[in-house]
Design an enzyme around this catalytic site. Structure first.
Site, short mmCIF file in Angstrom:
data_model
loop_
_atom_site.label_atom_id
_atom_site.label_comp_id
_atom_site.label_asym_id
_atom_site.label_seq_id
_atom_site.Cartn_x
_atom_site.Cartn_y
_atom_site.Cartn_z
CB SER A 124 -0.94 0.02 1.21
OG SER A 124 -0.20 0.03 2.43
N GLY A 186 -10.19 -0.13 7.19
CA GLY A 186 -10.49 -0.36 5.78
C GLY A 186 -9.95 -1.66 5.25
CE1 TYR A 487 -1.32 -10.79 10.68
CE2 TYR A 487 -1.37 -13.16 11.03
CZ TYR A 487 -1.59 -11.88 11.49
OH TYR A 487 -2.05 -11.69 12.78
#
Length: 553
Positions: A124, A186, A487
């Protein structure tokens, strides 16, 4: 003829990329774009260009590096060689997110959405292609409704902030989410989400009631307008593959005013192998009000050079201490839990105590919502597994022996499942690790005292972790060997040109039936594969693949 075919191929390649970038982009735009172009696009498509432009940060801003580093949870990525975003966008409302999406597509950037959390592989906040990091840190409103037993939570809110907001309204309701209080809502729910109430109430995603979501075309959808297929996919299939999750409506669950937390350390010299062996049989079958985890480390015995294994048994019981002690004395006397190892507290206090080692029950609960006090939780490489059959003592001894080969930088955490989880089918939501799972296992190695994860010492630790993974193979789930999406682990694979290639990692996260359904949903909602990362749900286009293949040949 060959030149003609090649020209046709190039033309089709350009057209396909224009579709994925947006109708107003062009190859010339992509090659010549600048961050100033992005800001200009934002300003020209915003009603309040002054405000929104202040929420766009580029590498020319003095605050860029500190802002990016603040969002990197795994410290191994804070290196000069780590690819940074071209732009960091920090919107404060939904219309700004729409504008950011529009300009990202128009100028041909990739988009990565950051809401907080583990993100062990940095998907991200880092990427090889030029990208916009959509940071939802400013969108973290929590609205708790005690009467309806629900809450609306924006994606940028951390679990700790949700817990604190609930506690300000009531001590008898809670949300069944994780114990890592720094995780963002989120992404957490979109991966399934387990926690201290998993045996009583199941996953966080099981309690998602509605959602606010932006699709690839910039439409804001809720559960009704998106349909049950996409709503199913977003509860465990990973939101980053389908669009932008703005907020979740979640159902709250009843909890007692007072709960009990216990902690006890056990070493091999204190009958640790036998106790852990018994734990595997007993913990998944105990009262659902009790959830237990075990943290396992190697360490030196006193001032000697001899290693041992230390196991920290931790538990949360939804009730008073006396009832817990009676339960454990009857079902798990080997652990020998007495009052000295226990403490009664509120549910929100248990989130402090179990969520951050430096916190105690006397720590102000407001610390759950204090982002400035957050310590970076990870500097590591991690992997996950699911155990469905108790590991025999001989297997445990092999595991201890393998841990002794490392330099005491490993961490193994087992987290008890069963209970409510056994009542769900593997296909109820995309998260499939349900009935029959005794416990989940997280394995990590840290890079303490190392300048990066690429030093010789760090590389040896990573290699040890991978070899440890092979030692565990006979004792963990099979066909497929399961792994937890939240994970994420790029060692599992990143290829997605064909189903056979993608299934190597996809079926480990979701199993075959769920993975195939996710692929079908992805093809409908994001056919151009705009929302993508190395392990996103793939898009396969048979007709286009065949056409390109015939042209090339």
């Amino acid at each position: 003829m060959k030149n003609s075919q090649l020209s046709t191929f190039v033309y089709i390649f350009i057209i396909l990329n224009l579709v994925s970038w947006g109708s107003s982009s062009s190859i010339f735009d992509i090659k010549t774009r600048t961050t100033e172009d992005f800001i200009s696009c934002i300003q020209s498509n915003s009603n309040n260009d002054t405000t929104i432009s202040q929420l766009i940060v580029t590498p020319t801003n003095s605050s860029f590096e500190s802002l990016w580093e603040a969002r990197v949870n795994n410290l191994k990525f804070i290196q000069p060689t780590t690819p940074r975003p071209s732009i960091i966008a920090t919107p404060t409302d939904e219309t700004q997110v729409q504008t950011i999406l529009l300009c990202t597509k128009k100028l041909g950037y990739e988009l990565r959405t950051r809401s907080g959390g583990h993100d062990f592989e940095g998907l991200s906040y880092t990427a090889l292609a030029p990208f916009v990091m959509l940071d939802l840190v400013n969108m973290r409103q929590v609205d708790v409704n005690v009467t309806s037993m629900t809450a609306w939570v924006q994606s940028g809110a951390l679990l700790g902030e949700l817990y604190y907001a609930i506690s300000q309204k009531t001590n008898t309701l809670y949300f069944p989410a994780g114990m890592c209080i720094t995780v963002g809502i989120g992404g957490y729910i979109s991966g399934g989400g387990y926690g201290n109430l998993v045996r009583k109430y199941g996953l966080a995603a099981d309690h998602a009631l509605d959602i606010r979501f932006i699709d690839v075309n910039g439409n804001i959808l809720d559960r009704k307008s998106m349909g049950e297929d996409l709503f199913w996919a977003l509860r465990g299939g990973g939101g980053g593959s389908f669009g932008i999750i703005l907020a979740w409506k979640v159902g709250l669950v009843p909890v007692p005013e007072i709960v009990t937390v216990f902690r006890k350390n056990v070493t091999l010299e204190q009958n640790g192998t036998n106790i852990f062996h018994k734990y595997q049989y007993v913990a998944p079958r105990l009262d659902r009000d009790l959830t237990m985890r075990v943290q396992i480390f190697s360490e030196l015995i006193g001032n000697t050079t001899t290693k041992t294994i230390r196991m920290l048994f931790e538990g949360l019981y939804l009730g008073r201490m006396d009832a817990l002690l009676s339960l454990l004395d009857k079902r798990f006397p080997e652990l020998n839990i007495t009052r000295v190892f226990c403490e009664e507290m509120t549910m929100v206090q248990s989130s402090l105590v179990l969520g951050e080692p430096s916190y105690t029950s006397s720590t102000p609960t407001s610390m759950l919502a204090n982002r400035t006090g957050i310590v970076k939780p990870w500097n590591s490489k991690s992997k996950s597994d699911y155990v469905r059959t108790p590991i025999p003592k001989r297997g445990l001894k092999k595991i201890w022996e393998k841990m002794f080969e490392n330099d005491m930088t490993e961490m193994i955490i087992t987290y008890t499942f069963s209970g409510k989880m056994n009542e769900y089918s593997d296909t109820a939501i995309p998260y499939p690790h349900r009935a029959g799972v005794l416990y989940q296992m997280l394995k990590s190695v840290g890079f303490m005292n190392q300048t990066s994860d690429t030093t010789p010492v760090s590389l040896r630790r990573i290699e040890w972790l991978r070899s440890f993974d092979k030692v565990l193979e006979p004792y963990v789930s099979k066909n497929p060997r399961e792994a937890y999406l939240n994970y994420n682990d790029l060692d599992l694979g990143v290829g997605s040109d064909t189903y056979a290639e993608a299934s190597v990692w996809g079926e480990r996260y979701w199993k075959r039936a769920n993975f195939k359904r996710l692929i079908q949903i992805k093809a409908r909602v994001d056919p151009g594969n705009f929302f993508r990362h190395p392990q996103s749900i793939p898009v396969f286009s048979t007709s286009v693949s065949n056409m390109l293949s015939s042209l090339i040949n």
